[in-house]
Design a protein around this motif. Structure first.
Motif, mmCIF file in Angstrom:
data_model
loop_
_atom_site.group_PDB
_atom_site.id
_atom_site.type_symbol
_atom_site.label_atom_id
_atom_site.label_comp_id
_atom_site.label_asym_id
_atom_site.label_seq_id
_atom_site.Cartn_x
_atom_site.Cartn_y
_atom_site.Cartn_z
ATOM 1 N N SER A 69 0.889 -1.070 0.094
ATOM 2 C CA SER A 69 -0.002 0.030 -0.066
ATOM 3 C C SER A 69 1.043 1.037 0.033
ATOM 4 C CB SER A 69 -0.955 0.068 1.264
ATOM 5 O OG SER A 69 -1.632 -0.967 1.081
ATOM 6 N N HIS A 70 1.840 1.267 0.826
ATOM 7 C CA HIS A 70 2.945 2.439 0.843
ATOM 8 C C HIS A 70 3.577 2.753 -0.417
ATOM 9 C CE1 HIS A 70 2.226 3.793 5.027
ATOM 10 N NE2 HIS A 70 2.214 2.377 5.352
ATOM 11 N N ALA A 71 3.926 1.337 -1.209
ATOM 12 C CA ALA A 71 4.695 1.660 -2.413
ATOM 13 C C ALA A 71 3.727 2.256 -3.213
ATOM 14 C CB ALA A 71 5.101 0.242 -2.779
ATOM 15 N N ALA A 72 2.481 2.013 -3.314
ATOM 16 C CA ALA A 72 1.759 2.406 -4.195
ATOM 17 C C ALA A 72 1.274 3.667 -4.128
ATOM 18 C CB ALA A 72 0.136 1.489 -4.347
ATOM 19 N N MET A 73 1.109 4.296 -2.658
ATOM 20 C CA MET A 73 0.863 5.562 -2.486
ATOM 21 C C MET A 73 1.968 6.514 -2.788
ATOM 22 S SD MET A 73 -0.639 5.144 1.204
ATOM 23 C CE MET A 73 -1.053 6.947 1.411
ATOM 24 N N GLU A 74 3.225 6.108 -2.785
ATOM 25 C CA GLU A 74 4.458 6.984 -3.001
ATOM 26 C C GLU A 74 4.716 6.954 -4.663
ATOM 27 O OE1 GLU A 74 6.468 8.515 -1.406
ATOM 28 O OE2 GLU A 74 5.564 7.959 0.407
ATOM 29 N N MET A 75 4.139 5.675 -5.306
ATOM 30 C CA MET A 75 4.138 5.692 -6.835
ATOM 31 C C MET A 75 3.186 6.762 -7.394
ATOM 32 S SD MET A 75 3.371 2.631 -9.556
ATOM 33 C CE MET A 75 1.723 2.884 -8.831
ATOM 34 N N TYR A 76 2.083 6.673 -6.794
ATOM 35 C CA TYR A 76 1.156 7.794 -7.067
ATOM 36 C C TYR A 76 1.221 9.199 -7.108
ATOM 37 C CZ TYR A 76 -2.434 3.862 -7.913
ATOM 38 O OH TYR A 76 -2.990 2.791 -8.541
ATOM 39 N N ARG A 77 1.961 9.423 -5.853
ATOM 40 C CA ARG A 77 2.400 10.682 -5.500
ATOM 41 C C ARG A 77 3.514 11.197 -6.705
ATOM 42 N NH1 ARG A 77 2.595 10.636 1.083
ATOM 43 N NH2 ARG A 77 0.252 10.725 1.323
ATOM 44 N N ALA A 78 4.369 10.191 -6.785
ATOM 45 C CA ALA A 78 5.520 10.552 -7.726
ATOM 46 C C ALA A 78 5.059 10.790 -9.116
ATOM 47 C CB ALA A 78 6.459 9.363 -7.750
ATOM 48 N N ILE A 79 4.022 10.501 -9.775
ATOM 49 C CA ILE A 79 3.428 10.677 -10.837
ATOM 50 C C ILE A 79 2.416 11.750 -11.083
ATOM 51 C CG2 ILE A 79 4.094 8.272 -11.930
ATOM 52 C CD1 ILE A 79 1.163 7.471 -11.579
ATOM 53 N N GLY A 80 2.036 12.169 -9.813
ATOM 54 C CA GLY A 80 0.962 13.437 -9.678
ATOM 55 C C GLY A 80 -0.320 12.839 -9.368
ATOM 56 N N ARG A 81 -0.536 11.652 -9.206
ATOM 57 C CA ARG A 81 -2.208 11.168 -9.018
ATOM 58 C C ARG A 81 -2.334 11.188 -7.561
ATOM 59 N NH1 ARG A 81 -3.273 6.213 -13.240
ATOM 60 N NH2 ARG A 81 -5.435 6.879 -12.073
ATOM 61 N N LEU A 82 -2.480 12.395 -6.927
ATOM 62 C CA LEU A 82 -2.973 12.290 -5.654
ATOM 63 C C LEU A 82 -3.966 11.997 -5.202
ATOM 64 C CD1 LEU A 82 -1.613 16.119 -4.804
ATOM 65 C CD2 LEU A 82 -0.613 14.069 -4.511
ATOM 66 N N ARG A 83 -5.007 11.909 -5.944
ATOM 67 C CA ARG A 83 -6.284 11.417 -5.700
ATOM 68 C C ARG A 83 -6.374 9.798 -5.623
ATOM 69 N NH1 ARG A 83 -10.641 9.413 -8.782
ATOM 70 N NH2 ARG A 83 -12.688 9.636 -7.815
ATOM 71 N N SER A 84 -5.619 9.050 -6.501
ATOM 72 C CA SER A 84 -5.568 7.659 -6.561
ATOM 73 C C SER A 84 -4.650 7.102 -5.279
ATOM 74 C CB SER A 84 -4.642 7.227 -7.683
ATOM 75 O OG SER A 84 -5.558 7.555 -8.805
ATOM 76 N N GLN A 110 -8.496 11.789 6.860
ATOM 77 C CA GLN A 110 -8.452 13.599 6.620
ATOM 78 C C GLN A 110 -7.776 13.426 5.233
ATOM 79 O OE1 GLN A 110 -9.604 15.484 8.324
ATOM 80 N NE2 GLN A 110 -9.822 15.088 10.417
ATOM 81 N N GLU A 111 -6.678 12.817 4.751
ATOM 82 C CA GLU A 111 -6.232 12.967 3.615
ATOM 83 C C GLU A 111 -7.462 12.730 2.415
ATOM 84 O OE1 GLU A 111 -3.553 14.154 2.395
ATOM 85 O OE2 GLU A 111 -2.772 14.600 3.995
ATOM 86 N N ALA A 112 -8.063 11.667 2.615
ATOM 87 C CA ALA A 112 -9.336 11.295 1.941
ATOM 88 C C ALA A 112 -10.460 12.599 1.476
ATOM 89 C CB ALA A 112 -9.835 10.089 1.969
ATOM 90 N N LEU A 113 -10.569 12.845 2.846
ATOM 91 C CA LEU A 113 -11.677 13.925 2.994
ATOM 92 C C LEU A 113 -11.267 15.154 2.205
ATOM 93 C CD1 LEU A 113 -14.291 14.831 4.222
ATOM 94 C CD2 LEU A 113 -13.127 15.741 6.127
ATOM 95 N N LYS A 114 -10.169 15.488 2.094
ATOM 96 C CA LYS A 114 -9.509 16.597 1.349
ATOM 97 C C LYS A 114 -10.001 16.541 0.064
ATOM 98 C CE LYS A 114 -5.693 18.485 2.606
ATOM 99 N NZ LYS A 114 -4.205 18.655 2.632
ATOM 100 N N SER A 115 -9.606 15.313 -0.671
ATOM 101 C CA SER A 115 -9.960 15.237 -1.921
ATOM 102 C C SER A 115 -11.534 15.226 -2.375
ATOM 103 C CB SER A 115 -9.296 13.767 -2.616
ATOM 104 O OG SER A 115 -7.916 13.804 -2.443
ATOM 105 N N TYR A 116 -12.315 14.519 -1.625
ATOM 106 C CA TYR A 116 -13.612 14.496 -1.719
ATOM 107 C C TYR A 116 -14.313 15.947 -1.693
ATOM 108 C CZ TYR A 116 -13.218 9.585 -1.113
ATOM 109 O OH TYR A 116 -12.803 8.202 -1.228
ATOM 110 N N VAL A 117 -13.824 16.833 -0.921
ATOM 111 C CA VAL A 117 -14.355 18.052 -0.748
ATOM 112 C C VAL A 117 -14.027 18.782 -1.626
ATOM 113 C CG1 VAL A 117 -14.278 20.262 0.880
ATOM 114 C CG2 VAL A 117 -14.659 17.895 2.081
#
Length: 872
Positions: A69-84, A110-117
């Motif tokens: 999960s952490h590896a996937a989150m780092e990958m999404y952040r690196a490619i700019g897909r914060l929502r994913s 809280q991080e997920a709520l930021k995207s939804y809002v």
């Protein structure tokens, strides 16, 4: 996500671990995997080996799941897909919740709520917020949990029962009894929204001590009624020095008729409000004034909410996002002035609450914060935006005096209006205005003078009769008791007396009997009427200084008189012209001799009982008959009654016009005759004609005249020097040769002297005779004894100064001719101050010109030229 599903299926995610049924299911899954592929058998990190290891135990599953999960989150952040990446984080939060670790779960929620809002996903926001509330409750974060509960209580995506549950959570905590060091402070926006504010009165500006009400409209977001122990609004007071002496210039700029509408963001179920991108700029002007004279030095613009506009927007934390859980950073400020109301029940929806605003000290009051206290919970609106303020002013009493109608006319009663703005002063019984009396503007007594008292809203409060008492120097007006900040009005009748000629000093008189105007009597540039300024001082009980009253009156009539001569008969003509826009009726015209001497005045053509309309004139003519014993100077008074139309004629004072009348004896008779050229029966234009001037002495000389300027010739006769001048201001004649000269005139009755002058007519027609003037020629020895008027002295033979005292000036050619013939003295004598001879005009009527209005026929010159015209 698939690994998480397998872990849930095998019971590896629960708090208690897998059951026997879960273990059997895990064995069946591993058996169903089959053998590993040959190409990955030798690899220690193959997916086959990792999956078998993850399903083998709870610890192994948690380690592998968190690693992936952490590896996937780092990958999404690196490619700019914060929502994913945040969606993976939400999945992690659910994992931690099942594992009983709410602290780790809240961070990812809280991080997920930021995207939804930010993206406006209504239902995921509600679901995620409900998960956050569960975490906060487990962690014991009371303030955060109550704030989230308030958001959920107002969330329309939840059922009514769920909303009531979260609202009850807040009320239950608020109703706890105990000694808390401080109350729990929550944001007002999650509990109620300020939608509207209205001032009563709508101007949002009242005087010191007046009642000002502020009506708030709050939209309660709770699903049930909530009892508020206290609703308070904090106020920032700013002393405005401009409001201490009168109405300051500050006004409620944000209001429309005293009302402020506040923009509201959408509910939590909807898209984010427009304010998510940042609040609008709240601009205000600043002025730098000089402390000495209050003059304006500079003007600028300042942003009043810069702390909101300039705050950091990038990488916002969940607490900074709109509609997120955000306990206020600052509680309600204590110690300042407050608007308070106790025990208010807010129903779901709009509620109206009315405050009574403080208005004791003058200045500007700005509403800053709003606080609702529910037991141990305070809902605080930390910043009321846009800025709302009201003004309290303290006004000094102001007394103004102005005409009831324009313009004020002198000589007839006029109403003037007194207006007293009491300001902060209370008019008590016995207070009076002391007016200094003037002889030229008396206050007319009146038995029915009433004062009107009005409120600041121009509503009639009452009427009271005025008591007016007059003495020689002061008029006392007792004014009725009047509350502060009210208006007291009353009218007084005054009369401006037109000054007569006898009031003028002797040196202010002109030769024709008119008088010069004093500095306070002038002609206004906007009206042809003569203006008279009247001033008086008023002593008021609220001030140690006197108020200066200045009124301008206009004389409605313009009069002039002239003394006319026809041989030995004299006539006085008086012209009266109406300069105002009011119509008058002229009656009882009289001309009387003031000193009651034996002067006979016979009216020759008196126009009485006529309508004297605006800008029209009437003429009155009297024949004067002198007596031998009559003195040479008389004071005559012209009087007439001018009755204004549609008004009481008895209220208008008769108009008097006084002028000086001198007894004049005709000394010389001037007769002229124009002689046509030789061989011509009539004069022709362009041809030189003869002008014969005959000057005849009519009377014997008086003793004063003999002693003044006479000399004795060789024959023993007394003679005097006369200066004659022929001039034509209308440019009809050209004087050929000299136009002026000096003659010796015998001081004897019927003595005659003739002068021949050549003149040439310039135009054809009936031309008036050239103007002939006769002046006294006084020697230099008479100049020192008589002390002549400087305007009548002639230096170095120039007659230009003489022309200033005459009615008409001669042409340039005549002046040059006179100067070349009669030259006396030199420039050296002038510089040494030697007394020079001078010319002095005769008094009005002493010289009678028979040819003054006579005309002569001039024919055009015969044209003997032949003009050839060629036509082609």
């Amino acid at each position: 996500m698939r690994l998480k599903s397998l872990g849930e299926l095998c019971g590896l995610v629960s708090k208690t671990g897998p059951t026997s049924e879960d273990l059997n299911r895990t064995v069946d899954l591993l058996a169903g995997l089959g053998d590993e592929r040959p190409e990955t058998v030798s690899s220690l990190q193959s997916p086959y080996k990792k999956l078998k290891e993850a399903l083998s135990s709870v610890e192994a599953f948690e380690r592998h799941y968190l690693e992936l999960s952490h590896a996937a989150m780092e990958m999404y952040r690196a490619i700019g897909r914060l929502r994913s990446g945040r969606l993976v984080g939400k999945s992690l939060a659910e994992f931690y919740m099942r594992k009983g670790d709410p602290e780790q779960a809240e961070t990812f929620l809280q991080e997920a709520l930021k995207s939804y809002v930010s993206e406006g996903w209504s239902l995921p926001v509600t679901h995620t917020r409900r998960q956050i509330a569960e975490c906060q409750k487990l962690l014991g974060r009371t303030e955060h949990y109550l704030q989230t509960s308030a958001l959920l209580a107002g969330d329309v995506n939840l059922s009514t029962e769920e909303r009531k549950h979260f609202c009850q959570e807040i009320l239950s905590f608020a109703g706890r009894s105990g000694n808390h060091s401080h109350k729990v402070t929550l944001s007002m926006n999650v509990f109620a929204q300020l939608t509207r504010l209205q001032f009563h009165p709508s101007t949002a500006s009242v005087h010191s001590g007046a009642v000002l009400q502020v009506e708030l409209t709050l939209r309660c977001l709770m699903p049930v009624s909530v009892c508020i122990q206290e609703l308070a609004a904090s106020i920032h007071f700013d002393i405005d020095h401009g409001g201490t002496h009168g109405r300051s210039k500050g006004t409620l700029r944000q209001t429309n008729q005293g009302t402020v509408e506040f923009e509201q963001g959408n509910s939590s179920a909807g898209p984010p409000s427009s304010t998510a991108a940042g609040p609008t700029l709240e601009m205000d002007e600043i002025q730098d004034r000089s402390p000495s004279d209050n003059s304006l030095n500079s003007v600028g613009v300042v942003c009043k909410n810069a702390h909101l506009v300039m705050r950091r927007r990038e990488n916002d934390s969940p607490l900074d996002m709109p509609n997120c859980v955000s306990p206020p950073t600052a509680a309600m400020k204590e110690g300042g002035q407050m608007l308070k109301v106790q025990n208010v029940t807010l129903e779901p929806g709009n509620n109206s609450i009315t405050f009574t605003a403080p208005s004791g000290q003058p200045g500007n009051y700005t509403l800053r914060q709003l606080c609702a206290t529910v037991g141990e919970v305070q809902f605080v609106l930390s910043h009321i935006y846009p800025s709302v303020r009201y003004e309290v002013y303290s006004q000094e009493p102001q007394l103004t005096v102005e005409p009831l109608s324009e313009p004020l006319l002198a000589g007839m009663p006029q109403l003037i209006k007194f207006t007293l703005l009491t300001g902060h002063y209370t008019v008590k019984k016995g207070d009076a205005l002391q007016l200094s009396n003037t002889e030229t503007m008396p206050i007319l007594p009146s038995s029915s003078c009433t004062a009107r008292i009005s409120s600041p809203d121009a509503e009639l409060v009452g009427e009271s009769a005025l008591s007016i008492q007059s003495s020689d120097k002061v008029t006392s007006i007792s004014i009725p008791p009047t509350p502060p900040y009210h208006v007291l009005e009353f009218h007084l009748e005054v009369l401006c007396i037109i000054p007569s000629g006898s009031d003028r000093p002797a040196n202010e008189r002109l030769t024709n009997g008119e008088v010069r105007h004093r500095p306070r009597r002038y002609s206004h540039p906007d009206t042809p009427m003569t203006a008279i300024d009247q001033r008086m001082s008023i002593d008021c009980p609220w001030s140690i200084y006197s108020t200066l009253l200045a009124l301008t009156f206009y004389i409605p009539f313009k009069t002039k008189h002239s003394l006319l001569s026809a041989g030995n008969r004299k006539y006085i003509q008086v012209c009266v012209q109406n300069m105002s826009d009011m119509n008058f009726t002229l009656a009882e015209v009289k001309l009387t001799e003031k000193q009651h001497l034996s002067l006979e005045l016979q009216s020759f053509n008196t126009k009485t009982n006529q309508l004297l309309c605006s800008k029209h004139s009437v003429f009155c003519l009297w024949e004067v008959r002198w007596k031998d014993d009559l003195p040479s100077c008389l004071q005559c008074v012209f009087s007439a009654n001018f009755c204004p139309l549609n008004q009481d004629s008895s209220a208008f004072k008769p108009f008097h016009y006084q002028f000086q009348l001198e007894r004049v004896t005709t000394l010389y008779n001037v007769r002229a005759e124009i002689i046509p050229p030789a061989g011509e029966q009539h004069c022709r234009s362009g041809l030189v004609c003869g002008l014969e001037v005959c000057i005849t002495r009519l009377t014997e000389p008086s003793e004063g005249e003999i002693a003044e300027d006479s000399k004795t010739d060789t024959d023993g006769l007394k003679t005097t020097k006369l200066m004659y001048e022929v001039a034509d201001s209308s440019s009809n004649w050209a004087v050929c040769g000299k136009s002026s000269g000096m003659v010796l005139m015998p001081l004897k009755a019927n003595a005659t002297h003739k002068v021949q002058i050549e003149v040439m007519p310039l135009f054809a027609g009936h031309l008036p005779f050239p103007k002939i003037k006769v002046l006294k020629y006084l020697p230099h020895n008479a100049a020192a004894a008589i002390q002549p008027d400087p305007d009548s002295c002639v230096e170095n033979d120039s007659l230009s100064l003489l022309d200033k005292t005459l009615d008409d000036q001669g042409d340039t050619a005549s002046i040059r001719s006179r100067g070349s013939v009669h030259s006396v003295g030199s420039s050296d004598q002038q510089q040494r101050g030697v007394a020079m001879p001078r010319l002095e005009p005769f008094s009005l009527g002493q010289v009678f010109n028979n040819s003054h209005s006579q005309q002569v026929l001039v024919l055009p010159t015969a044209d003997d030229h032949i003009m050839e015209v060629n036509a082609t």
